[in-house]
Design a protein around this motif. Structure first.
Motif, PDB file in Angstrom:
ATOM      1  N   ARG A  21      -0.762  12.929  24.356  1.00 36.28           N
ATOM      2  CA  ARG A  21       0.540  11.814  24.195  1.00 36.28           C
ATOM      3  C   ARG A  21       1.257  12.002  23.558  1.00 36.28           C
ATOM      4  O   ARG A  21       0.832  13.759  22.784  1.00 36.28           O
ATOM      5  N   THR A  35      -1.416   8.117  18.664  1.00 34.44           N
ATOM      6  CA  THR A  35      -2.062   6.352  18.968  1.00 34.44           C
ATOM      7  C   THR A  35      -3.596   6.911  19.794  1.00 34.44           C
ATOM      8  O   THR A  35      -3.484   7.699  20.446  1.00 34.44           O
ATOM      9  N   PHE A  36      -4.299   6.088  19.186  1.00 35.16           N
ATOM     10  CA  PHE A  36      -5.611   6.346  19.399  1.00 35.16           C
ATOM     11  C   PHE A  36      -6.532   4.631  20.154  1.00 35.16           C
ATOM     12  O   PHE A  36      -5.871   3.992  19.396  1.00 35.16           O
ATOM     13  N   TYR A  37      -6.676   4.536  21.228  1.00 35.82           N
ATOM     14  CA  TYR A  37      -7.205   3.468  21.512  1.00 35.82           C
ATOM     15  C   TYR A  37      -8.349   2.803  20.985  1.00 35.82           C
ATOM     16  O   TYR A  37      -9.440   3.387  22.007  1.00 35.82           O
ATOM     17  N   VAL A  38      -8.838   1.849  20.974  1.00 30.48           N
ATOM     18  CA  VAL A  38     -10.131   1.616  20.201  1.00 30.48           C
ATOM     19  C   VAL A  38     -11.244   2.320  21.951  1.00 30.48           C
ATOM     20  O   VAL A  38     -12.385   2.513  21.376  1.00 30.48           O
ATOM     21  N   LYS A  39     -10.833   1.653  22.895  1.00 25.41           N
ATOM     22  CA  LYS A  39     -12.290   1.349  23.634  1.00 25.41           C
ATOM     23  C   LYS A  39     -12.064   2.558  24.757  1.00 25.41           C
ATOM     24  O   LYS A  39     -12.326   2.659  26.206  1.00 25.41           O
ATOM     25  N   GLU A  40     -11.046   3.439  24.694  1.00 26.08           N
ATOM     26  CA  GLU A  40     -10.817   4.403  25.340  1.00 26.08           C
ATOM     27  C   GLU A  40     -11.668   5.670  25.307  1.00 26.08           C
ATOM     28  O   GLU A  40     -11.741   6.641  25.823  1.00 26.08           O
ATOM     29  N   HIS A  98      -0.563  10.461  28.747  1.00 28.06           N
ATOM     30  CA  HIS A  98       0.550   9.477  28.903  1.00 28.06           C
ATOM     31  C   HIS A  98       2.020  10.007  28.062  1.00 28.06           C
ATOM     32  O   HIS A  98       1.879  10.413  26.795  1.00 28.06           O
TER      33      HIS A  98
END
Length: 126
Positions: free
Chosen positions: A41, A45-50, A118
């Motif tokens: 990216r 940014t980190f998305y929890v369910k990723e 991303h």
């Protein structure tokens, strides 16, 4: 299994990580397996369910293996039953890499990687 001996005078591995294996001696079965998510990216940014492998079909889809249908005929004659190597030098091993010195009957290796990119779209550049 084959009847040959392996002789190595020296082994040097500088770095081994993420389930890498050094196997000295004969093995009947070797199974290497690695799964990874590679996320790139422009913004941190980190998305929890990723991080759940089950969210990505690539990690559960069966691997299509075509059956071997042709007949194979093999005849070997080992005039020297010893394989000799002076030195093995490896800079780095990672992600279920296997250094195996000896005889193997069945070897299966699998690596599955999901690449996620991303990148920001800059409207001013158009």
């Amino acid at each position: 299994m084959f009847q040959r001996s392996s002789v190595v005078n020296a082994i040097k591995v500088n770095s081994g990580s993420f389930s890498s294996t050094i196997q000295l001696g004969d093995s009947r079965i070797i199974n290497g397996f690695s799964r990874a998510l590679a996320v790139q990216r422009e913004a941190e940014t980190f998305y929890v369910k990723e991080g759940n492998f089950s969210n990505y079909p690539i990690f559960s889809e069966p691997i299509p293996l075509s059956p071997i249908t042709e007949k194979i005929s093999l005849s070997t004659h080992n005039t020297h039953p010893v394989i000799k190597v002076n030195n093995i030098s490896i800079l780095a091993m990672s992600s279920s890499a296997i250094l195996h010195i000896g005889n193997s009957e069945n070897v299966s290796m699998e690596a599955r990687i999901k690449h996620i990119r991303h990148l920001h779209h800059n409207v001013d550049e158009q």
